[in-house]
Structures are given as C-alpha cells and as structure tokens.
Design a protein around this motif. Structure first.
Motif, PDB file in Angstrom:
ATOM      1  N   LYS A  61      -3.763  -0.694  -5.543  1.00  0.00           N
ATOM      2  CA  LYS A  61      -3.617  -0.260  -6.237  1.00  0.00           C
ATOM      3  C   LYS A  61      -3.429  -1.401  -7.459  1.00  0.00           C
ATOM      4  CE  LYS A  61      -1.762   4.427  -4.660  1.00  0.00           C
ATOM      5  NZ  LYS A  61      -1.033   4.993  -3.708  1.00  0.00           N
ATOM      6  N   SER A  67      -2.010  10.861   4.489  1.00  0.00           N
ATOM      7  CA  SER A  67      -1.316  11.887   3.828  1.00  0.00           C
ATOM      8  C   SER A  67      -1.124  12.538   4.333  1.00  0.00           C
ATOM      9  CB  SER A  67      -2.213  11.530   2.721  1.00  0.00           C
ATOM     10  OG  SER A  67      -2.754  12.683   2.454  1.00  0.00           O
ATOM     11  N   HIS A 105      -3.631  13.899  -4.407  1.00  0.00           N
ATOM     12  CA  HIS A 105      -2.227  13.849  -4.582  1.00  0.00           C
ATOM     13  C   HIS A 105      -0.896  14.633  -3.948  1.00  0.00           C
ATOM     14  CE1 HIS A 105      -1.825  16.965  -7.827  1.00  0.00           C
ATOM     15  NE2 HIS A 105      -3.250  15.967  -7.962  1.00  0.00           N
ATOM     16  N   ARG A 128       2.726   4.791  -1.213  1.00  0.00           N
ATOM     17  CA  ARG A 128       2.907   6.357  -2.056  1.00  0.00           C
ATOM     18  C   ARG A 128       4.065   6.771  -1.925  1.00  0.00           C
ATOM     19  NH1 ARG A 128       1.604  11.570  -0.928  1.00  0.00           N
ATOM     20  NH2 ARG A 128       1.750  11.782   1.315  1.00  0.00           N
ATOM     21  N   ALA A 142      -3.466   9.219  -2.977  1.00  0.00           N
ATOM     22  CA  ALA A 142      -3.375   9.003  -1.586  1.00  0.00           C
ATOM     23  C   ALA A 142      -4.626   7.540  -1.803  1.00  0.00           C
ATOM     24  CB  ALA A 142      -3.680   9.924  -0.638  1.00  0.00           C
ATOM     25  N   GLN A 201       0.517  -0.971   0.181  1.00  0.00           N
ATOM     26  CA  GLN A 201       0.067  -0.004  -0.383  1.00  0.00           C
ATOM     27  C   GLN A 201       0.543   1.201  -0.539  1.00  0.00           C
ATOM     28  OE1 GLN A 201      -3.122  -1.047   3.258  1.00  0.00           O
ATOM     29  NE2 GLN A 201      -4.152  -1.535   2.388  1.00  0.00           N
ATOM     30  N   GLN A 235       0.142   4.580   1.757  1.00  0.00           N
ATOM     31  CA  GLN A 235      -1.328   4.904   0.782  1.00  0.00           C
ATOM     32  C   GLN A 235      -2.264   6.032   1.588  1.00  0.00           C
ATOM     33  OE1 GLN A 235      -1.996   1.671  -1.651  1.00  0.00           O
ATOM     34  NE2 GLN A 235      -3.843   1.526  -0.170  1.00  0.00           N
TER      35      GLN A 235
END
Length: 279
Positions: free
Chosen positions: A270, A236, A243, A91, A263, A89, A233
């Motif tokens: 994803k 945040s 983003h 980001r 996020a 997960q 992710q």
C-alpha cells in the motif's frame, strides 16, 4: 518495531506503550468523546450506533466520530508496530469506542481467538527476525486505570500455546484456566496480569492471547478507550467487499485510512507503507 518491542511482544503477546498521545492529542480526543456521549442517539454521525449493556456504553464505528479519533488508527507511534506485525501488509478491520461504568456491569470471561474462531484461522510466528501476527488489537486509553480498578486481564505467553486451554473441571474450578473475573475482590491467579494503563497509553494485544475483563470497580469514574482491530490485508472477513464499514462511514474517512482499511492481495504494498516500515 524496536528490538525491545519484538522481544516483549514475542515473550508475552502484548505491549504496554506509555505516553503515546501528546497532551493536545489526548485533550482533543477526550473532548470528542464528551461530545459523542452528550449526543442523542438519533443525532449521532451516520453509521455510528450506540449500544448499552453490561454497564457499558459502546459506539460501533466510534473511531469515525471525529478526526482526532480517526487519526489514532494510523498513529505515528503504533504505525511501525502495526506494519511490523503484518510485514508491511496491514488492514484496519474495525474500531469501537467503549465507556465502561460500574453499574450493572458484567465481566468478559477469559477467551482467545483460537477458541472463538478456530485454531486454523489465526497465526503467530517468527521467521528471520520478523514477527507475523495476523489478528491483533490496539487499545487507546483516555482515562486512567489504577491497580484494583478492574479492566483487561491477560495470560502472558498464551499466544504461543501448542495446547488447548483445559476445560473447566473439579480439579481447577476457579484457577488459572477459569478465573472468576466476576468477583472484583477475588485475587487473580499469579499467572494472570491485570494491565493498568494511564490516559494516553496504548495496549497492543495479539488476539491469540487468553484475555478477559474484570468488572469495573470504581463508582466515581469510568474507563474510556478505543478498540482498534487489525489483520493482514489478505486475511479478510468482509466476504467479497473491499472494506468492512458502512458506506456513510467509509465516505468520511481520509484517503489514508481508507487505504489502510482495504483488503488487498498478498505481496501488494500500500502507498501508506514507507520503505522503513514492515521491518
């Protein structure tokens, strides 16, 4: 992640990956950096800013200047590590290009995210054979760092400390806790490690590791590297935005890197995450 990588990252809080970039990958990235350095500030790609200070030339969002640099944010070698540390997960949070020079440079003192952002915001743990790390960096190097040059200094194992780093006192004025990184000739405390990557190497570092930067000593060459930052992710700091990038940067990113940067809720997988990643 391999079992060896898990062991070393858990033990020290960082990995030194050698020869990550193939010859053509490194050459294309180096040429892209040369072009960026030659551009006047008003001709830089939209959303990229040039900063000069402390002997550095930095390019905010510099990873987006060329596809040879952008592709490094989700490189085949670092991809399983990024996915593994976030349990599939990840980001991509942001990326800057740094050109580190000798003149007028100042050091970056020892610090870590626990001190900078609050102990409750960053996490490191291991459960069922999986590492969880919600804030870490990948440094991609484009020039060699030799012993004695300067550069990144780390306190291995400090990512798992259960104690606050002691404040500076008369008991330890220049020891392990507050090493004087300003003086390039002062020997490092034996508990500290000055990492010396070569061009094409990558350092993966937990932000919970106490780290700093010694001044760059060579006068005839510089230190060039990308700082690529990753979180989980669902952790945040973009405050309601999907983003972290200016729209002009976002629009030129590939769909794959856009998804990596978005996020998302806990448990969402994803499409860029393959079944064999996140293990």
């Amino acid at each position: 992640m391999t079992e060896k990588q898990k062991y070393l990252f858990d033990l020290t809080g960082y990995l030194h990956l050698e020869n990550v970039l193939a010859t053509d990958e490194l050459s294309k990235a180096q040429k892209a950096i040369d072009r960026l350095l030659e551009m006047p500030s008003d001709k830089l790609p939209p959303g990229i800013g040039r900063g000069n200070g402390n002997g550095d030339t930095s390019f905010s969002n510099g990873f987006s200047a060329d596809k040879s640099l952008e592709s490094l944010t989700w490189h085949p070698v670092t991809r399983p590590i990024i996915s593994g540390l976030t349990r599939g997960q990840p980001r991509f949070n942001r990326g800057s290009l740094i050109v580190n020079q000798h003149h007028n440079q100042k050091m970056t003192p020892l610090h870590c995210a626990r001190e900078d952002c609050g102990w409750q915001t960053r996490r490191y743990g291991v459960k069922d054979g999986h590492i969880h790390c919600n804030d870490f960096i990948c440094f991609f190097y484009f020039t060699d760092v030799k012993p004695g040059d300067g550069g990144v200094v780390v306190l291995p194992g400090s990512h798992k400390s259960e104690f606050e780093r002691p404040q500076k006192s008369h008991i330890d004025p220049d020891g392990i806790f507050f090493q004087n990184l300003e003086d390039p000739d002062q020997p490092l405390h034996p508990a500290l490690v000055n990492i010396t990557p070569k061009a094409g190497d990558v350092i993966v570092l937990s932000e919970l590791v106490v780290h700093g930067v010694r001044i760059w000593k060579p006068t005839d060459r510089d230190r060039r590297f990308l700082i690529l930052r990753y979180t989980t992710q669902y952790f945040s700091d973009v405050r309601g935005r999907k983003h972290p990038f200016p729209e002009e940067v976002w629009e030129r990113l590939s769909p794959e890197i856009q998804e990596l940067s978005e996020a998302a809720s806990y448990g969402h997988t994803k499409s860029i995450i393959s079944p064999d990643l996140g293990q």
